[in-house]
Design an enzyme around this catalytic site. Structure first.
Site, PDB file in Angstrom:
ATOM      1  N   GLU A 133       0.831  -1.198   0.000  1.00 28.02           N
ATOM      2  CA  GLU A 133       0.000   0.000   0.000  1.00 28.02           C
ATOM      3  C   GLU A 133       0.869   1.253   0.000  1.00 28.02           C
ATOM      4  OE1 GLU A 133      -2.621  -0.212   3.297  1.00 28.02           O
ATOM      5  OE2 GLU A 133      -3.818  -1.848   2.480  1.00 28.02           O
ATOM      6  N   ARG A 191       6.791 -14.744  -3.748  1.00 28.77           N
ATOM      7  CA  ARG A 191       6.329 -13.677  -2.870  1.00 28.77           C
ATOM      8  C   ARG A 191       7.157 -13.632  -1.595  1.00 28.77           C
ATOM      9  NH1 ARG A 191       3.644  -8.892  -3.150  1.00 28.77           N
ATOM     10  NH2 ARG A 191       2.451  -8.461  -1.253  1.00 28.77           N
ATOM     11  N   GLY A 218      12.381  -5.879  -3.187  1.00 27.19           N
ATOM     12  CA  GLY A 218      12.521  -4.526  -3.714  1.00 27.19           C
ATOM     13  C   GLY A 218      13.097  -4.429  -5.106  1.00 27.19           C
ATOM     14  N   GLU A 219      13.245  -5.555  -5.809  1.00 20.98           N
ATOM     15  CA  GLU A 219      13.864  -5.523  -7.131  1.00 20.98           C
ATOM     16  C   GLU A 219      12.912  -5.908  -8.262  1.00 20.98           C
ATOM     17  OE1 GLU A 219      18.568  -6.076  -6.803  1.00 20.98           O
ATOM     18  OE2 GLU A 219      17.473  -7.982  -6.792  1.00 20.98           O
ATOM     19  N   PRO A 251      -1.949  -6.222 -11.080  1.00 15.83           N
ATOM     20  CA  PRO A 251      -1.642  -6.250 -12.513  1.00 15.83           C
ATOM     21  C   PRO A 251      -1.083  -4.911 -13.001  1.00 15.83           C
ATOM     22  CG  PRO A 251      -3.976  -5.836 -12.220  1.00 15.83           C
ATOM     23  CD  PRO A 251      -3.385  -5.988 -10.823  1.00 15.83           C
ATOM     24  N   GLU A 301       1.534  -3.013 -12.062  1.00 14.53           N
ATOM     25  CA  GLU A 301       2.978  -2.862 -12.246  1.00 14.53           C
ATOM     26  C   GLU A 301       3.473  -3.540 -13.520  1.00 14.53           C
ATOM     27  OE1 GLU A 301       5.088  -3.772  -8.663  1.00 14.53           O
ATOM     28  OE2 GLU A 301       3.814  -2.468  -7.444  1.00 14.53           O
TER      29      GLU A 301
END
Length: 402
Positions: free
Chosen positions: A52, A250, A289-290, A315, A317
């Protein structure tokens, strides 16, 4: 209000007890709003998690430019969210428990002048005790949540009448807010903040050797999906021998188990976290973070969490990178954007390894770029970050006079 106070007190006791058993004293202090606070007035923004928070990044950047006199303090329910906010140079803490005396302490310590909550993070004591306006960005109110609020009598209506401005993330949420008591004047534009995502430039270099036309990404997979992905990859390579797979779980701690699944199928494996050369059948992106690196490398993206009972992941990104989208049947976390994709025939649904392999084959060649462009156009937001920020800034308290 009595029932809510009772339930939140029980919840608080459980949270504090667990932290005490772990001897996590910094987290315990944050939850009780006893951590150090920066001096001066602040805008308090709360997001449940790093997902978020990441979706709010364009708004946060615009707010910092528009109101440099009103620093932002971020709270999150997760430590990863706190670390993400701190990496942007923002003050950040674990969210204080919504007990009236803890909330009062946090508001006083940080001299909070306004409060912005994200999505469904509507906490009664924060709303009722904030001395300034309370605003909601990307507000989400499902039918189930609306029914749940009825257990608390008129509390929800009381909270909604206290809100100055709500930008709902979909038309259904805005209608339910209004039905539950939100004044018409408080209803802002409908914008899903995740639709504001802009492709990011990464400081670390992407692994070399990937041809985007011959690379697909399984993004944010959960346990139970990896085997399906690997079986589909084997089947798809029979028709497209040069096809490469980037598999981004994930939860990166599952990388060893995924590697074992791949090796049992005769596939070679390289892991990003170990710095292994990417020249392998399966490249496991087991870092945090990549994801922008991997979205940029893959022309086809399977969206994880959609073949299990996880509700699916964003969806927006992969669409922002022009990737052709593939997904399973469980889309409840992002019903609205997936409905738009379905209506525009801008994504391919699958249900198992066989149909996933067929989708990969269908999207090879020129079809990949065409489908990616269609998904990108379909999910383009109706309002940009600047428009949304301008609407939000109007409700913030004025800057102090010199």
């Amino acid at each position: 209000m009595f029932l809510y106070r009772l339930l939140v007190s029980v919840f608080a006791a459980l949270v504090l007890g667990r932290l005490a058993l772990r001897r996590d004293w910094p987290a315990l202090r944050d939850r009780l709003a006893r951590g150090a606070a920066d001096a001066g007035p602040h805008l308090w923004l709360h997001a449940a998690s790093n997902g978020e928070l990441a979706s709010a990044r364009p708004i946060l950047d615009a707010l910092r430019r528009a109101r440099p006199d009103l620093p932002i303090v971020i709270t999150c329910n997760s430590a990863t969210g706190v670390r993400l906010a701190q990496s942007w140079g923002l003050a950040a803490r674990l969210a204080p428990l919504d007990l009236w005396w803890v909330t009062r302490r946090f508001l006083r310590n940080w001299d909070v002048r306004a409060h912005v909550a994200m999505e469904s993070e509507l906490w009664p004591h924060r709303v009722l005790r904030c001395p300034g306006p309370v605003l909601i960005m990307g507000g989400r109110l499902s039918e189930g949540t609306a029914r749940g609020w009825r257990l608390f009598g008129g509390l929800q209506r009381r909270l909604l009448r206290r809100l100055a401005w709500v930008s709902a993330q979909d038309d259904g949420s805005r209608a339910r807010y209004r039905d539950a008591g939100l004044p018409d004047g408080a209803a802002g534009p409908v914008v899903d903040l995740k639709a504001l995502y802009v492709p990011q430039a990464m400081s670390d270099p992407a692994p070399a050797g990937f041809d985007r036309h011959a690379t697909w990404l399984a993004a944010s997979t959960h346990e139970g999906e990896d085997a399906v992905v690997l079986d589909a990859h084997l089947a798809a390579r029979a028709a497209e021998p040069g096809l490469r797979l980037i598999l981004a779980p994930r939860h990166p701690h599952r990388a060893s188990d995924i590697a074992a699944l791949a090796q049992a199928r005769g596939l070679s494996v390289a892991r990003r976290s170990l710095g292994e050369p990417p020249e392998a059948d399966v490249y496991i992106a087991d870092t945090l973070g990549e994801m922008p690196l991997f979205y940029a490398l893959a022309g086809r993206v399977f969206i994880g969490g959609t073949l299990t009972d996880r509700g699916g992941h964003t969806p927006y990104e992969p669409a922002a990178y022009g990737a052709a989208l593939i997904h399973g049947p469980d889309l409840r976390n992002f019903r609205a954007p997936f409905a738009r994709l379905s209506a525009a025939e801008a994504a391919l649904p699958v249900g198992d390894a066989q149909t996933l392999a067929a989708a990969l084959a269908q999207l090879s060649g020129q079809a990949q770029a065409a489908m990616g462009a269609k998904a990108q156009a379909t999910l383009r937001p109706e309002a940009d970050a600047e428009t949304l920020t301008n609407a939000l800034v109007q409700w913030l308290p004025p800057a102090p006079r010199a």
